[in-house]
Design a protein around this motif. Structure first.
Motif, PDB file in Angstrom:
ATOM      1  N   ASP A  32      80.813  93.650 -52.649  1.00  0.00           N
ATOM      2  CA  ASP A  32      79.864  93.188 -53.661  1.00  0.00           C
ATOM      3  C   ASP A  32      78.488  92.958 -53.046  1.00  0.00           C
ATOM      4  OD1 ASP A  32      81.618  93.031 -55.965  1.00  0.00           O
ATOM      5  OD2 ASP A  32      82.580  91.337 -54.963  1.00  0.00           O
ATOM      6  N   LEU A  33      78.474  92.410 -51.823  1.00  0.00           N
ATOM      7  CA  LEU A  33      77.198  92.241 -51.129  1.00  0.00           C
ATOM      8  C   LEU A  33      76.601  93.601 -50.778  1.00  0.00           C
ATOM      9  CD1 LEU A  33      77.884  89.283 -48.657  1.00  0.00           C
ATOM     10  CD2 LEU A  33      77.484  89.240 -51.121  1.00  0.00           C
ATOM     11  N   GLY A  34      77.474  94.526 -50.358  1.00  0.00           N
ATOM     12  CA  GLY A  34      76.994  95.855 -50.014  1.00  0.00           C
ATOM     13  C   GLY A  34      76.346  96.553 -51.194  1.00  0.00           C
ATOM     14  N   TRP A  35      76.995  96.495 -52.349  1.00  0.00           N
ATOM     15  CA  TRP A  35      76.431  97.151 -53.531  1.00  0.00           C
ATOM     16  C   TRP A  35      75.152  96.454 -53.980  1.00  0.00           C
ATOM     17  CZ3 TRP A  35      76.121 101.549 -55.684  1.00  0.00           C
ATOM     18  CH2 TRP A  35      75.777 101.695 -57.020  1.00  0.00           C
ATOM     19  N   TYR A  36      75.132  95.132 -53.910  1.00  0.00           N
ATOM     20  CA  TYR A  36      73.935  94.385 -54.303  1.00  0.00           C
ATOM     21  C   TYR A  36      72.757  94.732 -53.395  1.00  0.00           C
ATOM     22  CZ  TYR A  36      71.236  90.519 -56.247  1.00  0.00           C
ATOM     23  OH  TYR A  36      70.270  89.780 -56.889  1.00  0.00           O
ATOM     24  N   SER A  37      73.044  95.147 -52.164  1.00  0.00           N
ATOM     25  CA  SER A  37      71.971  95.409 -51.209  1.00  0.00           C
ATOM     26  C   SER A  37      71.177  96.673 -51.526  1.00  0.00           C
ATOM     27  CB  SER A  37      72.521  95.481 -49.778  1.00  0.00           C
ATOM     28  OG  SER A  37      73.255  96.676 -49.562  1.00  0.00           O
ATOM     29  N   LEU A  38      71.466  97.337 -52.651  1.00  0.00           N
ATOM     30  CA  LEU A  38      70.536  98.340 -53.167  1.00  0.00           C
ATOM     31  C   LEU A  38      69.135  97.764 -53.260  1.00  0.00           C
ATOM     32  CD1 LEU A  38      72.708  99.751 -56.103  1.00  0.00           C
ATOM     33  CD2 LEU A  38      71.768 101.159 -54.248  1.00  0.00           C
ATOM     34  N   ARG A  39      69.055  96.451 -53.476  1.00  0.00           N
ATOM     35  CA  ARG A  39      67.775  95.758 -53.615  1.00  0.00           C
ATOM     36  C   ARG A  39      67.151  95.431 -52.266  1.00  0.00           C
ATOM     37  NH1 ARG A  39      71.722  94.454 -56.990  1.00  0.00           N
ATOM     38  NH2 ARG A  39      71.358  94.088 -59.199  1.00  0.00           N
ATOM     39  N   GLY A  40      67.894  95.607 -51.172  1.00  0.00           N
ATOM     40  CA  GLY A  40      67.434  95.247 -49.839  1.00  0.00           C
ATOM     41  C   GLY A  40      68.052  93.954 -49.364  1.00  0.00           C
ATOM     42  N   LEU A  41      68.077  93.761 -48.061  1.00  0.00           N
ATOM     43  CA  LEU A  41      68.709  92.566 -47.503  1.00  0.00           C
ATOM     44  C   LEU A  41      67.922  91.301 -47.802  1.00  0.00           C
ATOM     45  CD1 LEU A  41      70.136  93.679 -44.033  1.00  0.00           C
ATOM     46  CD2 LEU A  41      71.352  93.347 -46.199  1.00  0.00           C
ATOM     47  N   ASP A  42      66.611  91.391 -47.864  1.00  0.00           N
ATOM     48  CA  ASP A  42      65.832  90.192 -48.178  1.00  0.00           C
ATOM     49  C   ASP A  42      66.146  89.705 -49.588  1.00  0.00           C
ATOM     50  OD1 ASP A  42      64.561  89.950 -45.721  1.00  0.00           O
ATOM     51  OD2 ASP A  42      62.870  91.229 -46.314  1.00  0.00           O
ATOM     52  N   ALA A  43      66.188  90.631 -50.551  1.00  0.00           N
ATOM     53  CA  ALA A  43      66.514  90.252 -51.925  1.00  0.00           C
ATOM     54  C   ALA A  43      67.947  89.749 -52.028  1.00  0.00           C
ATOM     55  CB  ALA A  43      66.297  91.437 -52.859  1.00  0.00           C
ATOM     56  N   THR A  44      68.846  90.355 -51.258  1.00  0.00           N
ATOM     57  CA  THR A  44      70.240  89.906 -51.260  1.00  0.00           C
ATOM     58  C   THR A  44      70.331  88.480 -50.726  1.00  0.00           C
ATOM     59  OG1 THR A  44      70.990  92.187 -50.946  1.00  0.00           O
ATOM     60  CG2 THR A  44      72.570  90.439 -50.455  1.00  0.00           C
ATOM     61  N   ALA A  45      69.636  88.204 -49.634  1.00  0.00           N
ATOM     62  CA  ALA A  45      69.638  86.848 -49.077  1.00  0.00           C
ATOM     63  C   ALA A  45      69.106  85.844 -50.085  1.00  0.00           C
ATOM     64  CB  ALA A  45      68.806  86.813 -47.796  1.00  0.00           C
ATOM     65  N   HIS A  46      68.053  86.218 -50.798  1.00  0.00           N
ATOM     66  CA  HIS A  46      67.450  85.317 -51.796  1.00  0.00           C
ATOM     67  C   HIS A  46      68.438  84.969 -52.906  1.00  0.00           C
ATOM     68  CE1 HIS A  46      64.205  83.451 -54.058  1.00  0.00           C
ATOM     69  NE2 HIS A  46      64.578  84.140 -55.123  1.00  0.00           N
ATOM     70  N   SER A  47      69.405  85.867 -53.165  1.00  0.00           N
ATOM     71  CA  SER A  47      70.366  85.658 -54.244  1.00  0.00           C
ATOM     72  C   SER A  47      71.679  85.039 -53.761  1.00  0.00           C
ATOM     73  CB  SER A  47      70.661  86.997 -54.937  1.00  0.00           C
ATOM     74  OG  SER A  47      69.498  87.482 -55.579  1.00  0.00           O
ATOM     75  N   LEU A  48      71.783  84.747 -52.490  1.00  0.00           N
ATOM     76  CA  LEU A  48      73.001  84.155 -51.948  1.00  0.00           C
ATOM     77  C   LEU A  48      72.860  82.643 -51.798  1.00  0.00           C
ATOM     78  CD1 LEU A  48      73.981  86.756 -49.188  1.00  0.00           C
ATOM     79  CD2 LEU A  48      75.306  86.193 -51.235  1.00  0.00           C
ATOM     80  N   ARG A  49      73.984  81.952 -51.945  1.00  0.00           N
ATOM     81  CA  ARG A  49      74.072  80.520 -51.690  1.00  0.00           C
ATOM     82  C   ARG A  49      75.283  80.277 -50.789  1.00  0.00           C
ATOM     83  NH1 ARG A  49      70.037  81.624 -53.692  1.00  0.00           N
ATOM     84  NH2 ARG A  49      68.964  80.685 -55.484  1.00  0.00           N
ATOM     85  N   PHE A  50      75.064  79.503 -49.739  1.00  0.00           N
ATOM     86  CA  PHE A  50      76.135  79.169 -48.800  1.00  0.00           C
ATOM     87  C   PHE A  50      76.455  77.683 -48.901  1.00  0.00           C
ATOM     88  CE2 PHE A  50      75.007  82.626 -45.386  1.00  0.00           C
ATOM     89  CZ  PHE A  50      75.359  83.619 -46.285  1.00  0.00           C
TER      90      PHE A  50
END
Length: 294
Positions: A32-50
């Motif tokens: 799911d993270l891999g597919w979301y990374s179509l937007r790039g890793l910076d955008a993916t990080a912005h959408s993640l919560r740990f």
């Protein structure tokens, strides 16, 4: 709760892979993270919560749009009260600004204690989803489609089929340029090391169906995300065929099973997966809350 940096994503994806288990409900997967990374890793990080416990990663949430958070919890902490209370407090807090819309949803199939707390605090049943899974202990039957694992040279064909399958319209050249840029962004980052894009061709050599598959490592369930058939090729069994090809690809990558999720209302997709040897779990609803946007 913290928002990670792009450099932290590969390590988090590795931890997320270790949480995948055939005995548990399908939850957020590294694919799911891999597919979301179509937007790039910076955008993916912005959408993640740990969420952390004892300084170790305990739960991961992916904000998949402004109103949906998809969650995975370390299986050892599914019933951890303190973690669940912290997560519920963050999800219920407008001040934490996880969501920016009034009606919000949480996908938390594997987070047993969290689910109980959300229900107690007023969250209702939302959209229903069905997980389907296929054991890969035995070889997967061959399909009627010629299947290619594509590289950049096949990206535009793959993307054209995907656009037709999910956008109900043909992509023009400008749109394909934009989609190709995103695809190259995804396949060029570390998350795609565990991914593969497949393109299925009919008997006349026409691109008909696509799949992306994502491994969580040997002995763990792999994910199909996405699966699609070109609008002009529907009704010919190609959904079943590409699902079988995807399962076979995951088996070659060492996966223990192939898993996929779809809305329970999508009976055509469910039927195609069942025809490909997938078994459906009982439907599970997201958690939904209606509140004032902030």
């Amino acid at each position: 709760m913290i928002t990670p940096t792009a450099s932290e994503i590969p390590g988090a994806a590795g931890e997320l892979a270790r949480w995948q288990d055939d005995r548990l409900p399908l939850q957020l997967h590294p694919g799911d993270l891999g597919w979301y990374s179509l937007r790039g890793l910076d955008a993916t990080a912005h959408s993640l919560r740990f969420w952390l416990k004892d300084r170790a990663l305990a739960a991961i949430g992916l904000l998949d749009g402004p109103d949906l958070l998809r969650i995975a919890v370390n299986p050892k902490l599914r019933d951890d009260q303190a973690l669940a209370e912290q997560m519920a407090a963050d999800l219920n807090s407008v001040a934490r600004r996880i969501f920016t819309t009034g009606t919000v949803s949480v996908e938390a199939r594997g987070a047993r204690r969290l689910g109980l707390l959300l229900t107690e605090s007023g969250w209702q049943e939302g959209e229903s989803w069905t997980t389907l899974r296929r054991s890969l202990a035995d070889p997967v039957p061959a399909t009627s489609l010629r299947i290619d694992a594509i590289d950049a040279s096949g990206a535009r064909q793959w993307l054209a089929v995907h656009a037709s399958a999910f956008r109900s319209a043909e992509a023009d050249e400008r749109q394909l340029d934009q989609l190709e840029e995103s695809w190259l962004r995804m396949t060029g980052n570390p998350l795609y090391a565990q991914g593969q894009c497949l393109l299925g061709f009919d008997a006349h050599g026409q691109p008909a169906a696509v799949a992306a598959v994502w491994s969580a490592g040997p002995g763990a369930p792999g994910l199909l995300e996405p699966i699609g058939v070109h609008a002009q090729h529907r009704g010919r069994g190609y959904g079943t065929a590409i699902s079988l090809a995807a399962a076979a690809a995951l088996r070659s990558m060492g996966a223990s099973s192939a898993m996929v999720g779809t809305t329970s209302a999508n009976t055509a997709a469910i039927a195609a997966y069942v025809s490909a040897g997938f078994a459906a779990d009982a439907p599970v609803a997201d958690f939904t809350l209606v509140r004032s946007a902030s």
